[in-house]
Design a protein around this motif. Structure first.
Motif, PDB file in Angstrom:
ATOM      1  N   ASN A  10       0.767  -1.116   0.033  1.00 39.87           N
ATOM      2  CA  ASN A  10       0.077  -0.072  -0.091  1.00 39.87           C
ATOM      3  C   ASN A  10       0.898   1.014  -0.046  1.00 39.87           C
ATOM      4  OD1 ASN A  10      -2.420  -1.651   0.208  1.00 39.87           O
ATOM      5  ND2 ASN A  10      -2.038  -1.767   2.157  1.00 39.87           N
ATOM      6  N   GLY A  11       2.016   1.072  -0.729  1.00 42.57           N
ATOM      7  CA  GLY A  11       2.824   2.627  -0.889  1.00 42.57           C
ATOM      8  C   GLY A  11       3.696   2.462   0.310  1.00 42.57           C
ATOM      9  N   SER A  42      14.101   5.136  -1.306  1.00 39.44           N
ATOM     10  CA  SER A  42      14.091   6.554  -1.487  1.00 39.44           C
ATOM     11  C   SER A  42      13.836   6.853  -3.140  1.00 39.44           C
ATOM     12  CB  SER A  42      15.336   7.548  -1.233  1.00 39.44           C
ATOM     13  OG  SER A  42      15.412   7.454   0.213  1.00 39.44           O
ATOM     14  N   ARG A  43      14.437   5.780  -3.915  1.00 38.08           N
ATOM     15  CA  ARG A  43      14.468   5.655  -5.312  1.00 38.08           C
ATOM     16  C   ARG A  43      13.164   5.169  -6.042  1.00 38.08           C
ATOM     17  NH1 ARG A  43      18.143   2.915  -7.050  1.00 38.08           N
ATOM     18  NH2 ARG A  43      19.173   2.268  -5.215  1.00 38.08           N
ATOM     19  N   ALA A  44      12.413   4.308  -5.158  1.00 36.42           N
ATOM     20  CA  ALA A  44      11.581   3.697  -5.782  1.00 36.42           C
ATOM     21  C   ALA A  44       9.954   4.463  -5.680  1.00 36.42           C
ATOM     22  CB  ALA A  44      11.168   2.299  -4.761  1.00 36.42           C
ATOM     23  N   ASP A  45       9.542   4.688  -7.140  1.00 38.96           N
ATOM     24  CA  ASP A  45       8.331   5.650  -7.201  1.00 38.96           C
ATOM     25  C   ASP A  45       7.134   4.704  -6.531  1.00 38.96           C
ATOM     26  OD1 ASP A  45       9.663   7.355  -8.290  1.00 38.96           O
ATOM     27  OD2 ASP A  45       9.054   6.951 -10.479  1.00 38.96           O
ATOM     28  N   ASP A  46       6.911   3.651  -6.367  1.00 37.92           N
ATOM     29  CA  ASP A  46       5.866   2.999  -5.623  1.00 37.92           C
ATOM     30  C   ASP A  46       6.221   3.042  -4.118  1.00 37.92           C
ATOM     31  OD1 ASP A  46       8.139   1.322  -5.666  1.00 37.92           O
ATOM     32  OD2 ASP A  46       6.827  -0.510  -5.394  1.00 37.92           O
ATOM     33  N   VAL A  47       7.056   3.635  -3.493  1.00 43.31           N
ATOM     34  CA  VAL A  47       7.144   3.594  -2.303  1.00 43.31           C
ATOM     35  C   VAL A  47       6.929   5.271  -2.005  1.00 43.31           C
ATOM     36  CG1 VAL A  47       8.417   3.622  -0.128  1.00 43.31           C
ATOM     37  CG2 VAL A  47       8.743   1.749  -1.774  1.00 43.31           C
ATOM     38  N   ARG A  48       5.969   5.556  -1.018  1.00 42.88           N
ATOM     39  CA  ARG A  48       5.636   6.673  -0.827  1.00 42.88           C
ATOM     40  C   ARG A  48       5.931   7.134   0.740  1.00 42.88           C
ATOM     41  NH1 ARG A  48      -0.283   8.465  -3.645  1.00 42.88           N
ATOM     42  NH2 ARG A  48       0.373   7.875  -5.782  1.00 42.88           N
ATOM     43  N   VAL A  49       5.738   6.062   1.613  1.00 48.14           N
ATOM     44  CA  VAL A  49       6.279   6.313   3.060  1.00 48.14           C
ATOM     45  C   VAL A  49       7.079   5.223   3.479  1.00 48.14           C
ATOM     46  CG1 VAL A  49       5.194   6.164   5.279  1.00 48.14           C
ATOM     47  CG2 VAL A  49       3.984   7.480   3.726  1.00 48.14           C
ATOM     48  N   ILE A  50       8.052   5.376   4.210  1.00 48.01           N
ATOM     49  CA  ILE A  50       9.061   4.606   4.988  1.00 48.01           C
ATOM     50  C   ILE A  50       8.927   4.316   6.411  1.00 48.01           C
ATOM     51  CG2 ILE A  50      11.613   4.045   5.143  1.00 48.01           C
ATOM     52  CD1 ILE A  50      12.008   5.637   2.735  1.00 48.01           C
ATOM     53  N   VAL A  51       8.711   3.379   6.794  1.00 49.47           N
ATOM     54  CA  VAL A  51       8.733   3.125   8.249  1.00 49.47           C
ATOM     55  C   VAL A  51      10.000   2.078   8.629  1.00 49.47           C
ATOM     56  CG1 VAL A  51       7.549   1.559   9.938  1.00 49.47           C
ATOM     57  CG2 VAL A  51       6.228   2.941   8.376  1.00 49.47           C
ATOM     58  N   ILE A  52      10.496   2.596   9.771  1.00 48.26           N
ATOM     59  CA  ILE A  52      11.666   1.772  10.214  1.00 48.26           C
ATOM     60  C   ILE A  52      11.304   1.367  11.519  1.00 48.26           C
ATOM     61  CG2 ILE A  52      14.176   2.023  11.090  1.00 48.26           C
ATOM     62  CD1 ILE A  52      14.355   4.526   9.119  1.00 48.26           C
ATOM     63  N   THR A  53      11.484   0.033  11.694  1.00 46.02           N
ATOM     64  CA  THR A  53      11.189  -0.412  13.187  1.00 46.02           C
ATOM     65  C   THR A  53      12.159  -1.765  13.496  1.00 46.02           C
ATOM     66  OG1 THR A  53       9.228  -1.394  14.552  1.00 46.02           O
ATOM     67  CG2 THR A  53       9.617  -2.187  12.468  1.00 46.02           C
ATOM     68  N   GLY A  54      11.958  -2.258  14.640  1.00 44.90           N
ATOM     69  CA  GLY A  54      12.709  -3.214  14.868  1.00 44.90           C
ATOM     70  C   GLY A  54      12.147  -4.686  15.335  1.00 44.90           C
ATOM     71  N   ALA A 201      -1.251   7.629   1.195  1.00 51.01           N
ATOM     72  CA  ALA A 201      -2.491   7.924   0.232  1.00 51.01           C
ATOM     73  C   ALA A 201      -2.095   9.525   0.028  1.00 51.01           C
ATOM     74  CB  ALA A 201      -3.860   7.765   0.774  1.00 51.01           C
ATOM     75  N   GLY A 202      -1.496  10.389   0.559  1.00 49.03           N
ATOM     76  CA  GLY A 202      -1.231  11.453   0.318  1.00 49.03           C
ATOM     77  C   GLY A 202      -0.588  12.041  -0.978  1.00 49.03           C
ATOM     78  N   PRO A 203      -0.235  13.318  -1.075  1.00 48.33           N
ATOM     79  CA  PRO A 203       0.339  13.670  -2.353  1.00 48.33           C
ATOM     80  C   PRO A 203       1.849  13.795  -2.390  1.00 48.33           C
ATOM     81  CG  PRO A 203      -0.327  15.695  -1.177  1.00 48.33           C
ATOM     82  CD  PRO A 203      -0.808  14.521  -0.465  1.00 48.33           C
ATOM     83  N   PRO A 204       2.683  12.667  -3.132  1.00 47.67           N
ATOM     84  CA  PRO A 204       4.179  12.726  -2.954  1.00 47.67           C
ATOM     85  C   PRO A 204       4.814  13.816  -3.196  1.00 47.67           C
ATOM     86  CG  PRO A 204       3.071  10.522  -4.031  1.00 47.67           C
ATOM     87  CD  PRO A 204       1.936  11.624  -4.167  1.00 47.67           C
ATOM     88  N   VAL A 205       4.494  14.538  -4.374  1.00 49.66           N
ATOM     89  CA  VAL A 205       5.340  15.721  -4.453  1.00 49.66           C
ATOM     90  C   VAL A 205       5.069  16.822  -3.483  1.00 49.66           C
ATOM     91  CG1 VAL A 205       5.441  17.909  -6.114  1.00 49.66           C
ATOM     92  CG2 VAL A 205       5.152  15.771  -7.153  1.00 49.66           C
ATOM     93  N   ALA A 206       3.987  17.023  -3.130  1.00 51.84           N
ATOM     94  CA  ALA A 206       3.716  18.080  -1.860  1.00 51.84           C
ATOM     95  C   ALA A 206       4.713  17.570  -0.415  1.00 51.84           C
ATOM     96  CB  ALA A 206       2.281  18.322  -1.497  1.00 51.84           C
ATOM     97  N   PHE A 207       4.498  16.108  -0.470  1.00 55.55           N
ATOM     98  CA  PHE A 207       5.313  15.683   0.656  1.00 55.55           C
ATOM     99  C   PHE A 207       6.714  16.048   0.632  1.00 55.55           C
ATOM    100  CE2 PHE A 207       2.233  12.061   2.053  1.00 55.55           C
ATOM    101  CZ  PHE A 207       1.730  12.617   2.841  1.00 55.55           C
ATOM    102  N   ALA A 208       7.155  15.837  -0.525  1.00 57.90           N
ATOM    103  CA  ALA A 208       8.738  15.944  -0.799  1.00 57.90           C
ATOM    104  C   ALA A 208       8.949  17.355  -0.796  1.00 57.90           C
ATOM    105  CB  ALA A 208       9.158  15.506  -2.083  1.00 57.90           C
ATOM    106  N   LEU A 209       8.424  18.513  -1.084  1.00 57.42           N
ATOM    107  CA  LEU A 209       8.577  19.775  -0.961  1.00 57.42           C
ATOM    108  C   LEU A 209       8.275  20.238   0.265  1.00 57.42           C
ATOM    109  CD1 LEU A 209       7.283  21.041  -4.407  1.00 57.42           C
ATOM    110  CD2 LEU A 209       9.345  20.461  -3.809  1.00 57.42           C
ATOM    111  N   THR A 254     -12.868  11.557  -1.905  1.00 59.34           N
ATOM    112  CA  THR A 254     -11.626  11.387  -1.422  1.00 59.34           C
ATOM    113  C   THR A 254     -10.626  11.364  -2.414  1.00 59.34           C
ATOM    114  OG1 THR A 254     -12.099  10.040   0.519  1.00 59.34           O
ATOM    115  CG2 THR A 254      -9.751  10.205  -0.076  1.00 59.34           C
ATOM    116  N   PRO A 255      -9.767  12.293  -2.853  1.00 59.70           N
ATOM    117  CA  PRO A 255      -8.916  12.504  -3.862  1.00 59.70           C
ATOM    118  C   PRO A 255      -7.933  11.167  -4.036  1.00 59.70           C
ATOM    119  CG  PRO A 255      -7.751  13.771  -2.159  1.00 59.70           C
ATOM    120  CD  PRO A 255      -9.385  13.486  -1.745  1.00 59.70           C
ATOM    121  N   THR A 256      -7.536  10.774  -5.358  1.00 58.85           N
ATOM    122  CA  THR A 256      -6.494   9.831  -5.541  1.00 58.85           C
ATOM    123  C   THR A 256      -5.353  10.572  -6.084  1.00 58.85           C
ATOM    124  OG1 THR A 256      -8.506   8.255  -5.884  1.00 58.85           O
ATOM    125  CG2 THR A 256      -6.273   7.554  -6.767  1.00 58.85           C
TER     126      THR A 256
END
Length: 260
Positions: A10-11, A42-54, A201-209, A254-256
């Motif tokens: 799910n991204g 970071s380089r994968a377009d299908d990834v929108r959020v990264i979670v780091i856990t243990g 589910a949010g906008p990737p470009v707006a997140f990056a900026l 809801t926007p897509t």
């Protein structure tokens, strides 16, 4: 076992530190694998959020003193490297233009504490604890702790935390602004997954900026930041995602977001 496990859904790319028998303490393999996993995500377009856990009971208990990553001293390139592995961890997180969540499921100490601080958001399990802990070993901090902690909690409180080396429980982390949310231990993984999926589910470009703006906000003048904000919001307005957001608002749905 591999020192890092990665899954995607799910991204959301989940990066799991995988040394549960050592509370995910950092050895040479883990020190090398984490920034590579972050760079790949970071380089994968299908990834929108990264979670780091243990894995297991800990998030990351810091340096594994039984087999510590070598500080650069064997080759000229290593000796001249001003960052070494601890710096690469932090720069990989900060340079990633996607939201990074530290899902602190257990102890986060030393460099593990620094790793959590360098993330954009910290979701903390109710029984987790955080500590810089360097002072207990007669060490000064690394992993960006002295950069991020004062910015998050203020210089005076940061000094008290670092000088005492004491533990911070989840309630205090929430109260002083280290936690984006505290979640029950028994449903922590599920709630983190739901939180990250909503964010993805949010906008990737707006997140990056937005992440670029946050990174520069404490190091530039107000005028320079206002100019940068205007330039970035113009870029957002020109994106298909902004048009989709406006259409969705008028159509009461809801926007897509495509991320284009």
């Amino acid at each position: 076992m591999p020192s890092i496990l990665t899954t995607s859904a799910n991204g959301v790319r989940t990066i799991t530190l995988n040394r549960p028998e050592r509370l995910n303490a950092i050895d040479p393999e883990l020190a090398d694998a984490l920034p590579r996993a972050l760079d790949e995500a970071s380089r994968a377009d299908d990834v929108r959020v990264i979670v780091i856990t243990g894995a297991g009971r800990g998030f990351c208990s810091g340096l594994d003193i039984s087999s510590p990553p070598r500080l650069p001293d064997s080759t000229r390139a290593e000796r001249l490297d001003p960052l070494a592995w601890v710096g690469r961890w932090v720069t990989a997180l900060v340079s990633c233009e996607k939201p990074v969540i530290a899902a602190v499921n257990g102890v986060a100490a030393g460099a593990g504490f620094g790793l959590a601080l360098a993330a954009d958001l910290r979701l903390i399990a109710s029984n987790a604890r955080l500590t810089a802990g360097f002072i207990r070993r007669a060490l000064s901090p690394d992993t960006g702790v002295t950069y991020f902690l004062p910015r998050l909690v203020g210089v005076s409180r940061a000094a008290e935390i670092l000088f005492t080396g004491r533990d911070i429980d989840s309630a205090e982390a929430d109260r002083i602004g280290l936690a984006a949310a505290v979640m029950p231990d028994e449903s922590f993984a599920e709630q983190v997954g739901a939180y990250a999926t909503r964010l993805a589910a949010g906008p990737p470009v707006a997140f990056a900026l937005t992440k670029r703006l946050l990174a520069s906000s404490l190091d530039v003048t107000l005028g320079a930041q206002l100019e940068r904000e205007l330039a970035y919001i113009k870029s957002c307005f020109a994106s298909p995602d902004a048009s989709e957001a406006l259409r969705a608002f008028s159509e009461k749905r809801t926007p897509t977001f495509s991320g284009e």
